[in-house]
Every structure is written in structure tokens, then in C-alpha cells.
Design a protein around this motif. Sequence first.
Motif, PDB file in Angstrom:
ATOM      1  N   SER A 135       0.900  -1.389   0.000  1.00  0.00           N
ATOM      2  CA  SER A 135       0.753  -0.492  -0.018  1.00  0.00           C
ATOM      3  C   SER A 135       1.203   1.238   0.060  1.00  0.00           C
ATOM      4  N   TYR A 136       0.286   2.048  -0.661  1.00  0.00           N
ATOM      5  CA  TYR A 136       0.975   3.356  -1.041  1.00  0.00           C
ATOM      6  C   TYR A 136       2.684   3.236  -0.976  1.00  0.00           C
ATOM      7  N   SER A 137       3.499   2.335  -1.588  1.00  0.00           N
ATOM      8  CA  SER A 137       4.985   1.887  -1.765  1.00  0.00           C
ATOM      9  C   SER A 137       5.266   1.803  -2.857  1.00  0.00           C
ATOM     10  N   LEU A 138       4.168   1.875  -4.275  1.00  0.00           N
ATOM     11  CA  LEU A 138       5.366   1.388  -5.458  1.00  0.00           C
ATOM     12  C   LEU A 138       5.095   2.457  -5.894  1.00  0.00           C
ATOM     13  N   HIS A 139       5.118   3.638  -5.702  1.00  0.00           N
ATOM     14  CA  HIS A 139       5.687   5.137  -6.803  1.00  0.00           C
ATOM     15  C   HIS A 139       7.084   5.122  -6.068  1.00  0.00           C
ATOM     16  N   TYR A 140       7.601   4.347  -5.374  1.00  0.00           N
ATOM     17  CA  TYR A 140       9.226   4.543  -4.910  1.00  0.00           C
ATOM     18  C   TYR A 140       9.845   3.648  -5.707  1.00  0.00           C
ATOM     19  N   LEU A 141      10.533   4.798  -6.523  1.00  0.00           N
ATOM     20  CA  LEU A 141      11.667   3.661  -7.850  1.00  0.00           C
ATOM     21  C   LEU A 141      12.582   3.151  -7.085  1.00  0.00           C
ATOM     22  N   SER A 142      13.400   2.210  -7.819  1.00  0.00           N
ATOM     23  CA  SER A 142      14.756   1.454  -6.826  1.00  0.00           C
ATOM     24  C   SER A 142      15.667   2.978  -6.742  1.00  0.00           C
ATOM     25  N   ASP A 168      11.160  13.264 -22.104  1.00  0.00           N
ATOM     26  CA  ASP A 168      12.703  13.052 -22.005  1.00  0.00           C
ATOM     27  C   ASP A 168      12.363  12.207 -20.489  1.00  0.00           C
ATOM     28  N   ALA A 169      13.258  12.924 -19.629  1.00  0.00           N
ATOM     29  CA  ALA A 169      12.634  12.764 -18.823  1.00  0.00           C
ATOM     30  C   ALA A 169      11.501  11.764 -17.878  1.00  0.00           C
ATOM     31  N   ALA A 170      10.047  12.207 -18.407  1.00  0.00           N
ATOM     32  CA  ALA A 170       9.471  11.016 -18.208  1.00  0.00           C
ATOM     33  C   ALA A 170       9.868   9.826 -18.647  1.00  0.00           C
ATOM     34  N   LYS A 171       9.911   9.389 -20.149  1.00  0.00           N
ATOM     35  CA  LYS A 171      10.464   8.236 -20.582  1.00  0.00           C
ATOM     36  C   LYS A 171      11.686   7.913 -19.233  1.00  0.00           C
ATOM     37  N   GLN A 176      12.879   3.305 -15.749  1.00  0.00           N
ATOM     38  CA  GLN A 176      13.100   2.967 -14.583  1.00  0.00           C
ATOM     39  C   GLN A 176      11.517   1.497 -13.796  1.00  0.00           C
ATOM     40  N   TYR A 177      10.290   2.332 -13.818  1.00  0.00           N
ATOM     41  CA  TYR A 177       9.494   2.107 -13.207  1.00  0.00           C
ATOM     42  C   TYR A 177       9.399   1.070 -14.026  1.00  0.00           C
ATOM     43  N   LYS A 178       8.914   0.936 -15.278  1.00  0.00           N
ATOM     44  CA  LYS A 178       8.642  -0.647 -15.474  1.00  0.00           C
ATOM     45  C   LYS A 178      10.270  -1.740 -15.314  1.00  0.00           C
ATOM     46  N   ILE A 179      11.431  -0.874 -15.373  1.00  0.00           N
ATOM     47  CA  ILE A 179      11.805  -2.156 -14.746  1.00  0.00           C
ATOM     48  C   ILE A 179      11.423  -2.410 -13.338  1.00  0.00           C
ATOM     49  N   ASP A 180      11.334  -1.969 -11.952  1.00  0.00           N
ATOM     50  CA  ASP A 180      11.295  -1.904 -11.152  1.00  0.00           C
ATOM     51  C   ASP A 180       9.720  -2.806 -11.031  1.00  0.00           C
ATOM     52  N   MET A 181       9.098  -2.386 -11.561  1.00  0.00           N
ATOM     53  CA  MET A 181       7.532  -2.995 -11.086  1.00  0.00           C
ATOM     54  C   MET A 181       7.666  -4.673 -11.849  1.00  0.00           C
ATOM     55  N   GLU A 182       8.193  -4.442 -12.881  1.00  0.00           N
ATOM     56  CA  GLU A 182       9.187  -6.111 -13.390  1.00  0.00           C
ATOM     57  C   GLU A 182      10.076  -6.280 -12.502  1.00  0.00           C
ATOM     58  N   SER A 183      10.659  -6.587 -10.887  1.00  0.00           N
ATOM     59  CA  SER A 183      11.037  -6.327 -10.679  1.00  0.00           C
ATOM     60  C   SER A 183      10.327  -7.749  -9.521  1.00  0.00           C
ATOM     61  N   PHE A 184       9.069  -6.417  -8.943  1.00  0.00           N
ATOM     62  CA  PHE A 184       8.711  -6.379  -7.881  1.00  0.00           C
ATOM     63  C   PHE A 184       7.661  -7.233  -8.052  1.00  0.00           C
ATOM     64  N   LEU A 185       6.237  -7.202  -9.173  1.00  0.00           N
ATOM     65  CA  LEU A 185       5.875  -8.471  -9.034  1.00  0.00           C
ATOM     66  C   LEU A 185       6.063  -9.867  -9.822  1.00  0.00           C
ATOM     67  N   SER A 186       7.828 -10.297 -10.535  1.00  0.00           N
ATOM     68  CA  SER A 186       7.978 -11.307 -10.905  1.00  0.00           C
ATOM     69  C   SER A 186       8.537 -11.828  -9.157  1.00  0.00           C
ATOM     70  N   SER A 187       9.117 -11.125  -8.516  1.00  0.00           N
ATOM     71  CA  SER A 187       9.749 -11.767  -7.177  1.00  0.00           C
ATOM     72  C   SER A 187       8.689 -11.836  -6.280  1.00  0.00           C
ATOM     73  N   ARG A 188       7.289 -10.843  -6.379  1.00  0.00           N
ATOM     74  CA  ARG A 188       5.800 -12.303  -5.659  1.00  0.00           C
ATOM     75  C   ARG A 188       5.412 -12.953  -6.753  1.00  0.00           C
ATOM     76  N   ASP A 254      -3.013   3.604 -17.185  1.00  0.00           N
ATOM     77  CA  ASP A 254      -3.322   2.751 -18.841  1.00  0.00           C
ATOM     78  C   ASP A 254      -1.549   1.824 -18.528  1.00  0.00           C
ATOM     79  N   ASP A 255      -0.750   2.992 -17.583  1.00  0.00           N
ATOM     80  CA  ASP A 255       0.926   2.175 -17.769  1.00  0.00           C
ATOM     81  C   ASP A 255       0.587   1.075 -17.201  1.00  0.00           C
ATOM     82  N   LEU A 256       0.578   1.565 -15.692  1.00  0.00           N
ATOM     83  CA  LEU A 256       0.480   0.526 -14.298  1.00  0.00           C
ATOM     84  C   LEU A 256      -0.392  -0.788 -15.494  1.00  0.00           C
TER      85      LEU A 256
END
Length: 343
Positions: A135-142, A168-171, A176-188, A254-256
Motif C-alpha cells: 500500500s502506497y509503496s509502489l511509487h518509489y523507484l529503486s 525525455d525525463a518522463a520517458k 525505470q518504473y517498468k524495470i522496478d515493477m517487473e522485478s516486484f511482480l516477478s519476485s512476488r 494505463d501504463d500501470l
Amino acid sequence: MSTTFTMIGGEGPNSYREHSKYQRALLEAAKEKINEAISTKLDINFTSNIVNIADFGCSTGPNTFAAVQTIVDAVEHKYPVDTEFQVFFNDTSDNDFNTLFKTLPPGRKYFATGVSGSFFGRVLPRNSFHVGVCSYSLHYLSKVPKEIKDRDSPVWNKDIHCTGFSKDAAKLYLDQYKIDMESFLSSRAQELVSGGLLLLLGSCLPNGVQISETVNGMMMDFIGSSLNEIAKQGLIDQEKLDAFKLHVYLAHADDLKRIIKDNGSFTIEVFEKISHAKGEHPLDPEYLTVSFKSTIGGVVTSQFGQEAMEKTYELVKEKTQEMLPQLAKAKPGMQYLIVLRKN
Ligand SMILES: C[S@@+](CC[C@H](N)C(=O)[O-])C[C@H]1O[C@@H](n2cnc3c(N)ncnc32)[C@H](O)[C@@H]1O
């Protein structure tokens, strides 16, 4: 630079414990939907009478206790058998676990275990929990992409967070967010038993809205401009500030959803916008300042020291007061409940 994003610990006036009612309100608002999801979607194949629950990014409480209790009650309601509960409280090693353990609810019906480590990697054995919450923790990047922090790079971001206005910065933040979410989801996915559920709650952005158009973004902008003012006064080092970026990123809805689908480990059972009982943040300069101090003040202190942090937030409060008319016109963010079932 520290890569953890620790809430202010303890039980004092600036602590997360004292200033997390906003986050708690989402849990309350989502409670019925969580009960329904556990009742209709959880499918435990009992091999023992132990049900394991995990909270990823638990902080110090009390919200984690409320989240866990909601899950315990819903599981007991679904499986009225002689079940014993074990709860894994996960956060990074900088989290104030002492406060968490000192304030565990008396009379709780579960055994409590602390699990320190980043949830972007494995923190539990395979097939070891039945229901998880984050809860309220997945907006923190690694981490923040290094080009964004480098003053000499063409994509250096002058703001302390991703405002959304530099494409450019948003991309780079989104990558990075995609990489982190992928790691989070694959670990869980490895840690969750088959038929188990993962509940995600938090903030994201409605499609098309930039973070700087919301109260969250405006408050981060005030923190950034206040830090720049105290750098100009010579209280902190400008070069250090230029490289200071919050590793926070609020994805668009939609990205999420797309990232979860692409990961492929889970079925999305629920993906809903939840109307927060408190609505958006109340437009009260004192409330807003302390609330953003309890979450972001810790990281400002770790970089620039306690005195600079206190001075920064004095300015933040003044800016919040001055900018109330703009804050009143801010676009709403989006609070979500996502329920994932392991495929
Ligand atoms: C805003 S608090 C939310 C606490 C609680 N879940 C709630 O809803 O009130 C975010 C928590 O996530 C934790 N966190 C951030 N990144 C993390 C990571 N990579 N691994 C584990 N915990 C993390 C922070 O330390 C912090 O305690």
C-alpha cells in the motif's frame, strides 16, 4: 546517494505514524472490495492450518496493522476453520521496525515476523504466502536514472522529481518504473502460492494528467524551490542539490495496467479507481507541510541534514499558504485498488 526512501520513524510529531491518515483512508474506502475479492477469488489449497500474510513496504504502522487485520478477518470469514496466521512485515532495513514491533496491536490473532530487504528482489521463500498487500509503496523507484541527475547531460532534470513536462525525463523515469515493477511482480509471483492474492493500493495518475498538475506534484515542486532558495543562501551545496532527485514516480493508470499485463504472472481481478474518504488532500498549509515532511523529510535530512530540512519546510509552509488558490485548482490524482491472482 541513498537509494532508500524511509518514512520518519518513531511516534513523534513529525512521524509517519502520526501523519498517515490519508493513506489509511484509501484502505478504509477499499475494504469492502478487498473482502469481496478474498471471499470470491482467493483459493487456498490447505496443506497445513497456517495462512501466511505479507505486507510489502509496511513502514511503522498503524496502517499496516489495519491492512493485515482486514485480510485476517476476510480469510477467517471465508475459511471458518482452525487457522493460525503468520504475518511477514517487510520494509527496507532503514525502516523503524522497533516502533512497528513496540506498537503491534495487543490481542492480535497472528504471529509477527519482520522481513527486511527491498521488495524489488525476493524477500521470502518460494510459495510462502497466501495473501499479500502493498500500500502506497509502489511509487518509489529503486533508483533515479543517472542521466537525469547529471548536470552535464542533455536530459538533466532541473526539478527534484518527474514533473511530467519534460518528455525525455518522463520517458527515463517510466523506463525505470517498468524495470522496478517487473522485478516486484516477478519476485512476488515466485513467493505467492498458486491461487493466492496480491492486493496493491496507492496513487497513480489519471491518463493525460501530469504530476505537477496535482497537489502531490505541486508540493514536491514547493520542496524543490525551497531547497533552491536555501542553496542560494549558501546553507546547502547547489551542486549537490542539482544532483538530488526524489526517486518517486507516479505512473499513469494505463501504463500501470499494461506493465502488469505484460509481466504475465497474474490475472487482474480488480483494477479500480477508489474514491478516497478524505477526497484529495485537505487544503490546509499546516497539514500539507507536515504530511509531506513525514514522507519526504527523511530523505531531505539524509542528504542535507536536519537543520536544512527544517528550514526547507518553513519555506514550504509559506509557499503552500501563498499558493492555496493554485492548489485549489489542482487536478485530482487517482487512488487505486488492484487485486491480482497468481496464474
Ligand atoms: C508511504 S509508506 C507506506 C506505508 C504503509 N504501507 C501505508 O500504507 O501506510 C511507503 C513505505 O514503502 C517502503 N519502501 C519503499 N521502497 C521500498 C522497497 N524497495 N522495499 C521495501 N520497502 C520499500 C518505505 O520504506 C516506506 O516505509
